[in-house]
Design a protein around this motif. Structure first.
Motif, PDB file in Angstrom:
ATOM      1  N   GLY A  69       0.651  -1.194  -0.102  1.00 22.84           N
ATOM      2  CA  GLY A  69       0.026   0.080  -0.017  1.00 22.84           C
ATOM      3  C   GLY A  69       0.920   1.161   0.064  1.00 22.84           C
ATOM      4  N   GLU A  70       1.960   1.241  -0.601  1.00 23.40           N
ATOM      5  CA  GLU A  70       2.966   2.240  -0.726  1.00 23.40           C
ATOM      6  C   GLU A  70       3.132   2.919  -2.041  1.00 23.40           C
ATOM      7  N   PHE A  71       2.387   4.119  -2.175  1.00 22.03           N
ATOM      8  CA  PHE A  71       2.407   4.781  -3.342  1.00 22.03           C
ATOM      9  C   PHE A  71       3.051   6.065  -3.733  1.00 22.03           C
ATOM     10  N   VAL A  72       3.442   6.408  -4.692  1.00 24.62           N
ATOM     11  CA  VAL A  72       3.672   7.833  -5.252  1.00 24.62           C
ATOM     12  C   VAL A  72       2.332   8.429  -5.312  1.00 24.62           C
ATOM     13  N   GLU A  73       2.037   9.516  -4.425  1.00 28.33           N
ATOM     14  CA  GLU A  73       1.032  10.286  -4.556  1.00 28.33           C
ATOM     15  C   GLU A  73       1.159  11.353  -5.565  1.00 28.33           C
ATOM     16  N   GLU A  74       2.098  11.923  -5.594  1.00 23.22           N
ATOM     17  CA  GLU A  74       2.276  13.056  -6.615  1.00 23.22           C
ATOM     18  C   GLU A  74       4.110  13.259  -7.033  1.00 23.22           C
ATOM     19  N   TRP A  75       4.443  13.593  -8.093  1.00 24.79           N
ATOM     20  CA  TRP A  75       5.612  13.370  -8.405  1.00 24.79           C
ATOM     21  C   TRP A  75       6.473  14.471  -7.340  1.00 24.79           C
ATOM     22  N   GLY A  76       7.617  13.746  -7.205  1.00 27.24           N
ATOM     23  CA  GLY A  76       8.601  14.330  -6.339  1.00 27.24           C
ATOM     24  C   GLY A  76       8.425  14.189  -4.744  1.00 27.24           C
ATOM     25  N   ASP A  77       7.202  13.546  -4.518  1.00 26.12           N
ATOM     26  CA  ASP A  77       7.032  13.371  -3.088  1.00 26.12           C
ATOM     27  C   ASP A  77       7.781  12.301  -2.337  1.00 26.12           C
ATOM     28  N   HIS A  78       7.725  12.143  -1.064  1.00 28.39           N
ATOM     29  CA  HIS A  78       8.315  11.087  -0.383  1.00 28.39           C
ATOM     30  C   HIS A  78       8.292   9.499  -0.926  1.00 28.39           C
ATOM     31  N   GLY A  79       7.144   9.230  -1.460  1.00 33.39           N
ATOM     32  CA  GLY A  79       6.949   8.054  -2.153  1.00 33.39           C
ATOM     33  C   GLY A  79       7.910   7.889  -3.527  1.00 33.39           C
ATOM     34  N   PHE A  99       8.423   4.057  -4.518  1.00 27.84           N
ATOM     35  CA  PHE A  99       7.147   3.504  -4.249  1.00 27.84           C
ATOM     36  C   PHE A  99       6.716   3.191  -5.398  1.00 27.84           C
ATOM     37  N   CYS A 100       5.447   2.535  -5.406  1.00 32.04           N
ATOM     38  CA  CYS A 100       4.655   2.017  -6.469  1.00 32.04           C
ATOM     39  C   CYS A 100       4.236   3.292  -7.256  1.00 32.04           C
ATOM     40  N   LEU A 101       4.404   3.204  -8.704  1.00 31.04           N
ATOM     41  CA  LEU A 101       3.499   4.295  -9.425  1.00 31.04           C
ATOM     42  C   LEU A 101       2.223   4.245 -10.044  1.00 31.04           C
ATOM     43  N   TYR A 102       1.374   3.274  -9.453  1.00 30.43           N
ATOM     44  CA  TYR A 102       0.070   2.956  -9.897  1.00 30.43           C
ATOM     45  C   TYR A 102      -0.703   4.303  -9.973  1.00 30.43           C
ATOM     46  N   ALA A 157       2.871  -3.551   6.565  1.00 30.95           N
ATOM     47  CA  ALA A 157       3.233  -2.032   6.011  1.00 30.95           C
ATOM     48  C   ALA A 157       2.013  -1.451   5.335  1.00 30.95           C
ATOM     49  N   VAL A 158       0.819  -2.252   5.411  1.00 34.20           N
ATOM     50  CA  VAL A 158      -0.116  -1.759   4.285  1.00 34.20           C
ATOM     51  C   VAL A 158      -0.829  -0.319   4.724  1.00 34.20           C
ATOM     52  N   THR A 159      -0.706  -0.105   6.056  1.00 36.85           N
ATOM     53  CA  THR A 159      -1.406   1.098   6.388  1.00 36.85           C
ATOM     54  C   THR A 159      -0.781   2.473   5.902  1.00 36.85           C
ATOM     55  N   SER A 160       0.515   2.403   5.523  1.00 38.15           N
ATOM     56  CA  SER A 160       1.426   3.547   5.307  1.00 38.15           C
ATOM     57  C   SER A 160       0.659   4.447   4.243  1.00 38.15           C
ATOM     58  N   ALA A 161       0.317   4.249   3.274  1.00 34.40           N
ATOM     59  CA  ALA A 161      -0.244   5.123   2.249  1.00 34.40           C
ATOM     60  C   ALA A 161      -1.730   5.154   2.187  1.00 34.40           C
ATOM     61  N   MET A 162      -2.362   3.899   2.515  1.00 35.06           N
ATOM     62  CA  MET A 162      -3.773   3.931   2.293  1.00 35.06           C
ATOM     63  C   MET A 162      -4.631   4.628   3.402  1.00 35.06           C
ATOM     64  N   VAL A 163      -4.275   4.571   4.658  1.00 35.21           N
ATOM     65  CA  VAL A 163      -4.775   5.221   5.515  1.00 35.21           C
ATOM     66  C   VAL A 163      -4.286   6.483   6.108  1.00 35.21           C
ATOM     67  N   GLY A 164      -2.958   6.650   6.034  1.00 35.71           N
ATOM     68  CA  GLY A 164      -2.417   7.836   6.095  1.00 35.71           C
ATOM     69  C   GLY A 164      -2.641   9.050   5.252  1.00 35.71           C
ATOM     70  N   LYS A 165      -2.985   8.743   3.958  1.00 33.28           N
ATOM     71  CA  LYS A 165      -3.078   9.877   2.906  1.00 33.28           C
ATOM     72  C   LYS A 165      -4.796  10.292   3.131  1.00 33.28           C
ATOM     73  N   LYS A 166      -4.928  11.734   3.689  1.00 36.03           N
ATOM     74  CA  LYS A 166      -6.195  12.159   4.044  1.00 36.03           C
ATOM     75  C   LYS A 166      -6.923  12.924   2.731  1.00 36.03           C
ATOM     76  N   THR A 167      -5.925  13.260   1.860  1.00 39.97           N
ATOM     77  CA  THR A 167      -6.655  14.146   0.671  1.00 39.97           C
ATOM     78  C   THR A 167      -5.702  13.626  -0.466  1.00 39.97           C
ATOM     79  N   VAL A 168      -6.767  13.790  -1.430  1.00 43.43           N
ATOM     80  CA  VAL A 168      -6.097  13.467  -3.013  1.00 43.43           C
ATOM     81  C   VAL A 168      -6.096  14.594  -3.833  1.00 43.43           C
ATOM     82  N   HIS A 169      -5.048  14.815  -4.199  1.00 38.62           N
ATOM     83  CA  HIS A 169      -4.818  16.144  -5.112  1.00 38.62           C
ATOM     84  C   HIS A 169      -5.461  16.087  -6.487  1.00 38.62           C
ATOM     85  N   THR A 170      -6.090  17.143  -7.077  1.00 35.41           N
ATOM     86  CA  THR A 170      -6.640  16.636  -8.315  1.00 35.41           C
ATOM     87  C   THR A 170      -6.342  18.112  -8.999  1.00 35.41           C
TER      88      THR A 170
END
Length: 413
Positions: free
Chosen positions: A292-302, A307-310, A395-408
């Protein structure tokens, strides 16, 4: 709890999307004997090009031991048992017995460039120095009427024996007038139909030649299509990707020399040895997807931690190719390895369907093998259940639960 247990069991026991091609010992024993007879017959033929493969290989600093290592790896790539390694090595030394005619149509010559632009020639590259390449507009010395004459001599002299490699799409709009060739003004479609008529087999190289590629992207004003839409009554082998990997081109030729037949193909006429793998299943970032560890936006911690680019648009779950195994540039790297998600370039209509950076979860496109057609967050939250029943997905909680917002584009949701 039972439903949760079943869900987790399904997640962790789902079969890989790799195409199974193992046909059993009896099949391979028969193929082995057939290959030996095939190579024996080729040895009796006069070489079409007076160049010795081993002389070329050794001149580039590759010793016999390294060559046999390459032969062993190539045997595995072709999904053949290890006992075929000596025969693959022998077939490589007989590459100068099979004539190849290479034509370019509606293309950028990227596949030819992939062969020609290596910084240090590999065995795959050197094979094309030995191969009897009877015609290739990009690299041949002849031009104009001389080139036309060389092509006509080749297809007449090697009638029924040559492999026709086709690079580029075929425009069909306006009766094919978007693409013509030669002094006669023959359309690309007429050119392909005439040359394929006497070919032993037709090999479409690159996504333009296989599925129309970028020229066929909407609105497709030239009516671009792939080779298999034009050529009928002949074996057609598709080697898509943009560009196609030289190792896969060599694999197809080697298989033909070794067995006298085309390799086993999938429903899209792609050789299973190269396209029997889903990118997602062999990706070095797959563990991050499962965690559950994903790049949320380019250049972030992931992004900084691979982290996965999905979530930023990687199409690995929808794409079948061996990029993650064979890689590019002498095996140095591949798109995902350098931080750029897969754009699905070996799939039909990839430019319209896949070549964007939106998360696939928002694209309403169903993954062909199940699982990730759910939203990424649903998939990750499903994995969370595993921790409650004791199988230790820590490790599954790291990106899925910790990310509160999705940037659009419009802000945050």
């Amino acid at each position: 709890m039972a439903d949760s247990h079943d869900m987790v069991k399904k997640v962790f026991t789902t079969n890989s999307a790799r195409v199974e091609t193992n046909k059993g010992d009896a099949y391979y024993d028969s193929l082995f004997e057939k290959a030996k007879l095939r190579l024996k017959a080729l040895k009796k033929q006069r070489p079409l090009k007076d160049i010795d493969m081993m002389d070329i290989v050794e001149s580039e600093g590759v010793n016999r031991r390294d060559f046999m290592k390459w032969a062993s790896a190539t045997t595995a790539t072709l999904m053949l048992p290890p006992m075929f390694t000596p025969l693959v090595a022998e077939a490589t030394e007989l590459m100068n017995r099979v004539p190849v005619v290479w034509i370019e149509l509606q293309d950028c010559a990227g596949n030819s460039e992939a062969l020609l632009r290596s910084s240090a020639p590999t065995v795959d590259d050197l094979i094309f120095d030995v191969l009897s390449l009877e015609f290739h507009e990009t690299i041949m010395a002849a031009s104009g009427h001389q080139a036309d004459a060389q092509l006509e001599d080749a297809i007449e002299h090697f009638k029924g024996k040559y492999l026709l490699f086709v690079e580029g799409a075929i425009p069909t709009a306006m009766n094919g007038q978007y693409g013509t060739i030669g002094a006669s003004g023959e359309t690309f479609q007429e050119h392909l139909e005439r040359l394929s008529k006497d070919a032993a087999a037709v090999v479409a190289v690159g996504t333009c030649a296989t599925f129309g590629g970028i020229p066929a992207a909407a609105p497709n004003p030239t009516g671009a299509v792939g080779v298999m839409n034009i050529v009928k009554g002949k074996p057609v082998i598709n080697i898509p990707a943009c560009p196609a990997n030289p190792a896969n081109m060599v694999g197809v030729v080697l298989h033909y020399i070794l067995t006298g037949q085309i390799p086993e193909l999938d429903s899209l006429l792609r050789p299973k040895f190269a396209f029997g793998y889903r990118i997602h299943d062999n990706c070095e970032r797959r563990a991050h997807f499962d965690a559950g560890e994903f790049v949320e936006e380019w250049g972030d911690h992931g992004a900084q931690n691979n982290f996965c680019l999905y979530k930023v648009g990687c199409k690995g779950p929808m794409t079948f190719n061996n990029c993650s195994i064979i890689r590019y540039n002498e095996g140095a790297n591949w798109p995902v390895g350098v931080g750029r998600g897969c754009i699905g370039c070996s799939e039909p209509d990839f430019w319209d369907k896949y070549a964007y950076e939106r998360p696939m979860a928002d694209a309403n496109i169903k993954a062909p093998t199940g699982g990730v057609e759910k939203t990424v967050d649903q998939f990750g939250l499903g994995l969370l259940t595993a921790t409650t029943i004791g199988i230790g997905v820590h490790a599954v909680t790291s990106a899925m639960v910790g990310k509160k917002t999705v940037h659009t584009k419009d802000g945050e949701e």
